[in-house]
Design an enzyme around this catalytic site. Structure first.
Site, short mmCIF file in Angstrom:
data_model
loop_
_atom_site.label_atom_id
_atom_site.label_comp_id
_atom_site.label_asym_id
_atom_site.label_seq_id
_atom_site.Cartn_x
_atom_site.Cartn_y
_atom_site.Cartn_z
N ILE A 1 49.60 31.15 39.02
CA ILE A 1 49.84 32.22 39.98
C ILE A 1 49.06 33.47 39.55
CG2 ILE A 1 51.60 33.63 41.14
CD1 ILE A 1 52.28 30.73 41.51
N ALA B 1 48.93 37.16 35.52
CA ALA B 1 48.94 35.76 35.96
C ALA B 1 49.95 35.00 35.12
CB ALA B 1 47.57 35.13 35.78
N LYS B 2 50.28 33.82 35.57
CA LYS B 2 51.08 32.91 34.74
C LYS B 2 50.85 31.50 35.23
CE LYS B 2 54.20 33.37 31.38
NZ LYS B 2 54.25 34.53 30.48
N GLY B 3 51.00 30.55 34.32
CA GLY B 3 50.90 29.15 34.70
C GLY B 3 52.07 28.40 34.12
N ASP C 1 52.29 30.12 25.87
CA ASP C 1 53.60 30.66 26.26
C ASP C 1 54.63 29.65 25.75
OD1 ASP C 1 54.61 33.03 28.04
OD2 ASP C 1 55.80 31.35 28.69
#
Ligand code: GLU
Length: 424
Positions: free
Chosen positions: A70, A115-117, A156
């Site tokens: 995202i 962002a993050k995944g 993460d």
């Protein structure tokens, strides 16, 4: 139910993750009189990619995981944020975490967006081969979104330097050797000495700045840490060095408690030897949720999100909560804690050492140059202390809690960049 409709504590607690973060956003946006159009831009993500990641298991069976990357806002620089492997990493959770990265990078004044995944899978029990296949499949699915000046992933929850190495290899196969495509890499591939420890150490630097500010003596201060992973472990180490008394830590199997203080060195030794904290031969076992309500001075949730909620906020015994994890306190709990005058040092400040260290790593990769670990830590300390002072000053000026002040600074910076770039 949306962030603006929720009024009761229970309603606040039931907000889905992105709405919960947007609740914090709204409170700060009100404090700085942010206009409605900009609110509409900043409370939605810019781009959301949802992909399937088929994984052929070692036993021949197939697992098809859902996965996401995202992009929340990229006005201030390339999208930046980690990738987590977790059964709770669904679209809304990853969306919430991506927005937190926008506020975090802006608060730290790093030239990045948010962002993050995430891959929605429980990685416990996956073999190294399975993890590698999973990572390469996911990388190839998001390949068109990432790039060293476009989107730079990082570790993460449940991902680490090895996972970043596979990601970097997959990208480099098509683009040439590109260490700047990820941060948190192994040193052998251009990782930065100090990056692995940066989130935990950065958190300790913020705690020290806060303690100095409030006239709190760190020496002998009783600290409980939920989690002994990449964050909790290095945080415990640094706090031990600063003279604090780590009275409890935990992992997924539960906590360890000793009111007189645990030996952080023995905890480290156990983990380094491939055992768990529970094999370190000290303290008494207790369930993870009981750790949160233990008698101590500072409580540091350093594992997963939503652990402090309306159901336990009234029982927190610590005077101060330091959010080393992302989004560990729900908005309902935050309201209860404020009422009880428990100070919360927010995640976008307390755990920003990780992405700040990522920034150092990325800039070194681009220049093909390496800093010493000492320089890395000195620069990290300076930036974390300055960020804390900035948040404290804003909190005083607006007469608001630290979270609202931290969001206000981050939102202002993202809004300004979005405006001058012509997003609206
Ligand atoms: N996953 C970390 C965070 O939540 C680090 C992100 C990064 O370095 O890009 O802040």
């Amino acid at each position: 139910m949306t962030a603006t409709d929720a009024t009761t504590l229970d309603e606040l607690d039931e907000l889905p993750p992105f709405e919960a973060v947007n609740r914090y956003f709204d409170l700060a946006a009100d404090a700085i009189d942010l206009d409605e159009e900009m609110r509409a831009i900043l409370t939605t993500s810019y781009r959301e990619l949802s992909v399937q990641v088929p994984l052929r298991r070692d036993d021949g069976s197939l697992t098809v995981a859902k996965a996401y990357r995202i992009h929340h806002n990229g006005a201030r620089g390339p999208y930046k944020g980690g990738i987590r492997y977790h059964e709770r990493a669904n679209l809304d959770e990853v969306r919430a975490l991506a927005s937190l990265m926008s506020w975090k990078t802006a608060l730290m004044d790093l030239p990045f967006g948010g962002a993050k995944g995430g891959i929605q899978i429980d990685p416990t029990g996956l073999s190294a081969g399975e993890l590698e296949r999973l990572t390469r499949r996911f990388t190839s699915a998001i390949l068109h979104l990432i790039g060293p000046f476009r989107d730079i992933p990082a570790p993460d929850l449940n991902t680490n330097a090895q996972v970043m190495a596979w990601l970097m290899d997959e990208y480099s196969a098509g683009h040439g050797y590109t260490p700047a495509i990820v941060t948190g890499k192994p040193l052998a591939l251009g990782g930065a000495p100090g990056r692995e420890q940066a989130t935990g150490r950065g958190c300790a630097y913020v705690m020290r700045a806060y303690a100095e500010d409030k006239g709190i003596e760190l020496d002998g201060l009783r600290v409980s840490i939920q989690g002994f992973g990449n964050v909790g472990r290095w945080l415990a180490d640094e706090l031990d060095r600063l003279g604090a008394n780590v009275v409890a830590v935990s992992d997924v199997d539960g906590g360890l408690h000793d009111p007189d203080g645990l030996s952080v060195r023995h905890l480290h030794q156990a983990v380094e030897n491939g055992a768990s904290i529970h094999d370190s031969g000290q303290g008494t076992w207790l369930p993870n949720d009981e750790l949160l309500t233990l008698e101590c001075d500072m409580l540091v949730p350093a594992a997963i999100g939503h652990v402090i909620h309306v159901g336990n906020a009234a029982d927190i015994a610590a005077d101060t909560i330091i959010e080393a994890a992302n989004h560990p306190v729900t908005p309902g709990a935050d309201a209860i804690l404020a009422e009880r005058q428990v100070t919360v040092v927010p995640d976008i400040l307390a755990n920003a050492g990780g992405v700040t260290g990522s920034y150092f790593e990325w800039t070194q990769n681009i220049q093909q140059f390496q800093w010493s670990e000492e320089k890395f830590c000195d620069e990290l300390r300076r930036r974390m202390e300055e960020a804390y002072q900035g948040v404290r000053r804003r909190a005083t000026a607006l007469d608001v809690p630290l979270r609202k002040a931290a969001y206000a600074i981050g939102i202002e910076r993202v809004a300004e960049a979005s405006r001058v770039r012509g997003y609206i």
